[in-house]
Design a protein around this motif. Structure first.
Motif, PDB file in Angstrom:
ATOM      1  N   TRP A 156       0.852  -1.192   0.000  1.00  0.00           N
ATOM      2  CA  TRP A 156       0.000   0.000   0.000  1.00  0.00           C
ATOM      3  C   TRP A 156       0.887   1.242   0.000  1.00  0.00           C
ATOM      4  O   TRP A 156       1.846   1.335   0.759  1.00  0.00           O
ATOM      5  N   LYS A 187      -7.540   0.706   3.104  1.00  0.00           N
ATOM      6  CA  LYS A 187      -7.633  -0.721   3.432  1.00  0.00           C
ATOM      7  C   LYS A 187      -7.573  -0.839   4.943  1.00  0.00           C
ATOM      8  O   LYS A 187      -6.869  -0.083   5.630  1.00  0.00           O
ATOM      9  N   ARG A 230     -11.419  -3.343   1.704  1.00  0.00           N
ATOM     10  CA  ARG A 230     -10.975  -2.267   0.831  1.00  0.00           C
ATOM     11  C   ARG A 230     -12.155  -1.356   0.513  1.00  0.00           C
ATOM     12  O   ARG A 230     -13.234  -1.832   0.138  1.00  0.00           O
TER      13      ARG A 230
END
Length: 207
Positions: A45, A151, A175
């Motif tokens: 991420w 997330k 998500r």
């Protein structure tokens, strides 16, 4: 799977709307079962935090997602989503879509977010099942000034009227995509829950 949950599965097997009432979408034909989540949620991420005020508003929205399901409030849950016929709530397992409900499809649709969440949450109330959703470890990624992705880890406990303590129902990688409306409020454009179990090995979760 608990004996209590096995009993629910057995009792629901005779219902005409099995997939909608009990949350099982394995045998359902049409949009809800045909839609695929594709691959599992992508690892990694790139963190980019929004301004503090927006970050807090989005965290509050994630908390409201948890509370509205736990309080079995389908209209309040539906109100967290932004765009009719576009915004959706999806639960996945092993790359397959178990459930996809879309905002504003209408009362006759088997995939309408409000209609089907009303059925699902009413069934939980009837069976005296209490969930608690815990949303943690949220990371942010700013797309633009009106779009943010996140997330999070979601843990869900489940308690029935016969048990002295709750049990872990499931864990998930959730998500979400959020959009900021003209009224300045953030809402879900999409919420996809990648549940940590293999489809067919345990009752499909519906919340």
């Amino acid at each position: 799977m608990s004996e209590r949950w096995k009993g629910i599965i057995t009792n629901c097997a005779s219902l005409r709307n099995l997939a909608l009432v009990c949350g099982f979408f394995f045998a359902l034909s049409g949009t809800a079962s045909a839609d695929s989540c594709g691959t599992d949620a992508t690892a990694g991420w790139d963190v980019e935090n929004p301004p503090a005020e927006d970050r807090q508003a989005i965290q509050d929205l994630l908390s409201r997602y948890a509370w509205t399901i736990d309080e079995r409030n389908a209209p309040a849950f539906t109100g967290l989503f932004a765009e009719p016929r576009s915004s959706y709530y999806k639960i996945c397992s092993s790359g397959n879509s178990i459930l996809k409900l879309t905002l504003g499809m209408g009362p006759e649709s088997a995939t309408d977010l409000l209609g089907q969440m009303t059925i699902i949450l009413k069934k939980m109330e009837t069976d005296s099942l209490q969930t608690r959703h815990l949303v943690t470890n949220t990371l942010f990624d700013v797309v633009d000034d009106k779009t943010v992705n996140t997330k999070s880890i979601v843990l869900v406990t489940l308690q029935d009227s016969h048990s002295p303590a709750p049990v872990l129902d499931y864990s998930a990688d959730a998500r979400a995509s959020f959009v900021k409306g003209d009224d300045g409020r953030w809402r879900f454009r999409s919420l996809t829950v990648y549940a940590d179990y293999v489809a067919g090995s345990i009752a499909a979760k519906k919340r």
